[in-house]
Write a protein that holds these residues in place. Structure first.
Motif, PDB file in Angstrom:
ATOM      1  N   GLY A  20     -73.851 -53.302 -28.871  1.00 26.80           N
ATOM      2  CA  GLY A  20     -73.369 -52.068 -29.336  1.00 26.80           C
ATOM      3  C   GLY A  20     -72.837 -51.940 -30.723  1.00 26.80           C
ATOM      4  N   PRO A  21     -72.574 -50.859 -31.389  1.00 16.87           N
ATOM      5  CA  PRO A  21     -72.400 -50.691 -32.725  1.00 16.87           C
ATOM      6  C   PRO A  21     -71.150 -51.471 -33.619  1.00 16.87           C
ATOM      7  N   VAL A  22     -70.290 -51.965 -32.591  1.00 14.18           N
ATOM      8  CA  VAL A  22     -69.158 -52.440 -33.410  1.00 14.18           C
ATOM      9  C   VAL A  22     -69.058 -53.874 -32.652  1.00 14.18           C
ATOM     10  N   GLN A  23     -68.923 -54.717 -33.722  1.00 14.37           N
ATOM     11  CA  GLN A  23     -68.806 -56.456 -33.341  1.00 14.37           C
ATOM     12  C   GLN A  23     -67.333 -56.867 -33.816  1.00 14.37           C
ATOM     13  N   VAL A  24     -66.561 -57.450 -33.021  1.00 14.00           N
ATOM     14  CA  VAL A  24     -65.286 -57.903 -33.329  1.00 14.00           C
ATOM     15  C   VAL A  24     -65.564 -59.389 -33.966  1.00 14.00           C
ATOM     16  N   VAL A  25     -65.100 -59.391 -35.235  1.00 12.97           N
ATOM     17  CA  VAL A  25     -65.431 -60.787 -35.921  1.00 12.97           C
ATOM     18  C   VAL A  25     -64.065 -61.524 -35.548  1.00 12.97           C
ATOM     19  N   SER A  26     -62.861 -61.194 -35.676  1.00 14.82           N
ATOM     20  CA  SER A  26     -61.799 -62.046 -35.591  1.00 14.82           C
ATOM     21  C   SER A  26     -60.676 -60.953 -35.283  1.00 14.82           C
ATOM     22  N   THR A  27     -59.543 -61.614 -34.823  1.00 15.32           N
ATOM     23  CA  THR A  27     -58.218 -60.800 -34.250  1.00 15.32           C
ATOM     24  C   THR A  27     -57.127 -61.255 -34.882  1.00 15.32           C
ATOM     25  N   SER A  28     -56.097 -60.894 -35.184  1.00 16.96           N
ATOM     26  CA  SER A  28     -54.453 -61.111 -35.620  1.00 16.96           C
ATOM     27  C   SER A  28     -53.589 -60.160 -35.179  1.00 16.96           C
ATOM     28  N   GLN A  29     -52.219 -60.930 -34.970  1.00 21.98           N
ATOM     29  CA  GLN A  29     -51.328 -59.903 -34.662  1.00 21.98           C
ATOM     30  C   GLN A  29     -50.904 -59.309 -36.118  1.00 21.98           C
ATOM     31  N   VAL A  30     -49.970 -58.130 -35.791  1.00 19.65           N
ATOM     32  CA  VAL A  30     -49.276 -57.439 -36.843  1.00 19.65           C
ATOM     33  C   VAL A  30     -48.190 -57.969 -37.303  1.00 19.65           C
ATOM     34  N   HIS A  31     -48.316 -58.446 -38.855  1.00 22.38           N
ATOM     35  CA  HIS A  31     -47.352 -59.138 -39.291  1.00 22.38           C
ATOM     36  C   HIS A  31     -46.315 -58.418 -39.948  1.00 22.38           C
ATOM     37  N   GLY A  32     -44.853 -58.995 -39.882  1.00 24.24           N
ATOM     38  CA  GLY A  32     -43.780 -58.400 -40.301  1.00 24.24           C
ATOM     39  C   GLY A  32     -43.107 -57.445 -39.249  1.00 24.24           C
ATOM     40  N   VAL A  33     -43.623 -57.520 -37.889  1.00 26.95           N
ATOM     41  CA  VAL A  33     -42.795 -56.913 -36.768  1.00 26.95           C
ATOM     42  C   VAL A  33     -42.137 -57.981 -35.819  1.00 26.95           C
ATOM     43  N   SER A  34     -41.182 -57.738 -35.205  1.00 31.71           N
ATOM     44  CA  SER A  34     -40.839 -58.812 -34.258  1.00 31.71           C
ATOM     45  C   SER A  34     -41.670 -58.546 -32.911  1.00 31.71           C
ATOM     46  N   GLY A  35     -41.494 -59.906 -32.340  1.00 31.76           N
ATOM     47  CA  GLY A  35     -42.181 -60.198 -31.306  1.00 31.76           C
ATOM     48  C   GLY A  35     -43.476 -60.894 -31.229  1.00 31.76           C
ATOM     49  N   SER A  36     -44.215 -61.201 -30.105  1.00 29.60           N
ATOM     50  CA  SER A  36     -45.320 -61.898 -30.162  1.00 29.60           C
ATOM     51  C   SER A  36     -46.213 -61.494 -29.347  1.00 29.60           C
ATOM     52  N   GLY A  37     -47.929 -61.419 -29.400  1.00 27.39           N
ATOM     53  CA  GLY A  37     -48.675 -61.145 -28.487  1.00 27.39           C
ATOM     54  C   GLY A  37     -48.953 -59.761 -28.877  1.00 27.39           C
ATOM     55  N   PRO A  38     -50.292 -59.246 -28.568  1.00 28.02           N
ATOM     56  CA  PRO A  38     -50.519 -57.822 -28.632  1.00 28.02           C
ATOM     57  C   PRO A  38     -49.651 -56.694 -27.911  1.00 28.02           C
ATOM     58  N   ARG A  39     -49.165 -57.193 -26.794  1.00 28.86           N
ATOM     59  CA  ARG A  39     -48.370 -56.182 -26.195  1.00 28.86           C
ATOM     60  C   ARG A  39     -46.747 -55.867 -26.544  1.00 28.86           C
ATOM     61  N   ALA A  40     -46.636 -56.652 -27.605  1.00 32.86           N
ATOM     62  CA  ALA A  40     -45.336 -56.501 -28.512  1.00 32.86           C
ATOM     63  C   ALA A  40     -45.620 -56.175 -29.641  1.00 32.86           C
ATOM     64  N   THR A  41     -46.693 -56.465 -30.673  1.00 29.00           N
ATOM     65  CA  THR A  41     -46.746 -56.028 -31.812  1.00 29.00           C
ATOM     66  C   THR A  41     -48.001 -55.319 -32.095  1.00 29.00           C
ATOM     67  N   GLY A  42     -48.799 -55.208 -31.168  1.00 26.53           N
ATOM     68  CA  GLY A  42     -50.102 -54.506 -31.503  1.00 26.53           C
ATOM     69  C   GLY A  42     -50.919 -55.565 -32.009  1.00 26.53           C
ATOM     70  N   GLN A  43     -52.372 -55.314 -32.239  1.00 26.16           N
ATOM     71  CA  GLN A  43     -53.241 -56.377 -32.578  1.00 26.16           C
ATOM     72  C   GLN A  43     -54.076 -55.510 -33.826  1.00 26.16           C
ATOM     73  N   VAL A  44     -54.566 -56.537 -34.799  1.00 33.89           N
ATOM     74  CA  VAL A  44     -55.390 -56.097 -35.789  1.00 33.89           C
ATOM     75  C   VAL A  44     -56.637 -56.739 -35.586  1.00 33.89           C
ATOM     76  N   GLN A  45     -57.915 -55.896 -35.425  1.00 35.39           N
ATOM     77  CA  GLN A  45     -59.189 -56.630 -35.448  1.00 35.39           C
ATOM     78  C   GLN A  45     -60.108 -56.358 -36.389  1.00 35.39           C
ATOM     79  N   LYS A  46     -60.719 -57.479 -36.957  1.00 37.76           N
ATOM     80  CA  LYS A  46     -61.670 -57.353 -38.112  1.00 37.76           C
ATOM     81  C   LYS A  46     -62.957 -57.168 -37.496  1.00 37.76           C
ATOM     82  N   VAL A  47     -63.676 -56.006 -37.779  1.00 36.55           N
ATOM     83  CA  VAL A  47     -64.683 -55.891 -37.147  1.00 36.55           C
ATOM     84  C   VAL A  47     -66.175 -55.567 -38.246  1.00 36.55           C
ATOM     85  N   ASP A  48     -67.199 -55.597 -37.678  1.00 33.69           N
ATOM     86  CA  ASP A  48     -68.292 -54.993 -38.402  1.00 33.69           C
ATOM     87  C   ASP A  48     -68.942 -53.595 -37.596  1.00 33.69           C
ATOM     88  N   ILE A  49     -69.199 -52.564 -38.240  1.00 30.83           N
ATOM     89  CA  ILE A  49     -69.262 -51.396 -37.944  1.00 30.83           C
ATOM     90  C   ILE A  49     -70.794 -51.010 -38.401  1.00 30.83           C
TER      91      ILE A  49
END
Length: 375
Positions: A94-123
């Protein structure tokens, strides 16, 4: 070491300090009036000043995110994204490739269910064949089981020119701000697609479909929404997409919302201007096409075409922004239409910089959230 690396800045500062100390130490030995001594003094002063300017330039680039790499700075960024298609079941491409993922820094909690997620992608755009890197913020709700069947509104976020997409994450803190506002109940959870308007680097296309050139407007109006729809659980209705940008990105956001109200229900221009410039960074955007040139001028658009059914937000400062008077005129011009809605954020003072935009982003996200639907 990369252009934006802290090690690069530290080594440049260290080199400048050593040159300064060396200049002070060697100056008495170069006090003679012969050509070698004079040449030595001139050389030391020149190299020391170049080192100081390099320190300043690298520090300013880190603060404002103008260039992402040495290749970007030198105009040699030509690599295209790699296309990986994705379909149900994990197979296909498909037209989107996920290159890497990271958590949202500066917010409490851990894991995407708590902080969300930032994905670096190529479109990669399927009609324009334009490729660009981007960052996608997915809110915590996107990963929580109770929302697995829910679609989310989307806001495209654009930098200025030349800008770096990473600055929207690290410098302007869009994911962190969106997560906190949603957690506090001040805006709905939404997906952010963060990139720069320069989709044909190093050229500044001003989000224009250049005749016989980069089709930047089509990329943002068609290819980008299609790519995101194919990969994420996002709303497909005309009211589920918004767009925000600063400076050049602000002009693009306003223009795309006005040109394509069926795609973008709302557009916010932070420190925007209202007419596409033509300069050495843009080249000839219109190739003699008067109609294309006119439509890229938002003043002309408001006076000669039916008012688009969209919501607009503009920002400026009474002191520090050069667009203040134009912004007031733009507000009045939009108010005279019978369909387009206009809002504004006017600060007492604030320059054309990240600090000013960080002051405007929370209210802007709240505003755009209130104008989008989930479907």
């Amino acid at each position: 070491m990369g252009l934006t690396s802290d090690k690069t800045l530290a080594l440049t500062i260290l080199f400048a300090v050593l040159l300064f100390v060396g200049t002070v130490w060697l100056w008495p030995r170069l006090a003679r009036r012969n050509w070698r001594a004079v040449s030595g003094r001139v050389g030391l002063l020149l190299v020391t000043q170049v080192a100081l300017f390099a320190c300043l330039g690298i520090a300013v680039n880190q603060a404002f995110g103008f260039y992402a790499s040495w290749a970007d700075l030198l105009g040699r960024e030509t690599d295209q994204g790699v296309v990986v298609d994705h379909v149900a079941g994990g197979a296909g491409r498909g037209p989107v490739q996920v290159v890497s993922t990271s958590q949202v820094h500066g917010v409490s909690g851990s894991g995407p269910r708590a902080t969300g997620q930032v994905q670096k992608v190529d479109i990669v755009g399927r009609t324009t064949h334009m490729a660009t890197p981007a960052y996608v913020y997915l809110p915590p709700e996107y990963f929580q089981p109770q929302y697995r069947a829910r679609t989310f509104p989307v806001t495209v976020v654009l930098t200025g020119y030349p800008g770096t997409a990473r600055s929207l994450v690290d410098k302007l803190h869009y994911p962190r701000t969106a997560q906190k506002l949603a957690r506090d109940g001040r805006m709905r959870p939404m997906i952010l697609v963060m990139l720069r308007p320069t989709v044909a680097p190093p050229r500044d296309t001003e989000c224009v479909d250049v005749p016989r050139g980069p089709q930047a407007e089509t990329f943002f109006a068609k290819d980008l929404p299609d790519a995101v729809h194919a990969h994420y659980r996002v709303g497909r209705g005309p009211g589920s997409w918004g767009i925000i940008g600063d400076s050049t990105g602000g002009y693009c956001a306003l223009k795309l919302a006005m040109h394509h109200p069926g795609v973008y229900a709302a557009g916010a221009g932070l420190s925007a201007y209202y007419k596409a410039p033509v300069d050495p960074t843009t080249g000839d955007l219109f190739k003699g096409d008067g109609r294309l040139r006119d439509r890229a001028n938002l003043w002309w658009l408001l006076g000669h075409e039916p008012a688009p059914n969209t919501s607009l937000l503009v920002t400026s400062s009474k002191i520090g922004e050069t667009n203040y008077k134009d912004t007031l005129k733009f507000i009045a011009r939009v108010q005279a239409t019978n369909l387009t809605r206009i809002s504004s954020i006017i600060l007492d003072s604030g320059g054309h910089n990240f600090n000013t935009w960080r002051r405007e982003i929370p209210a802007t996200l709240q505003w755009i959230s209130g104008r989008l639907s989930d479907r």
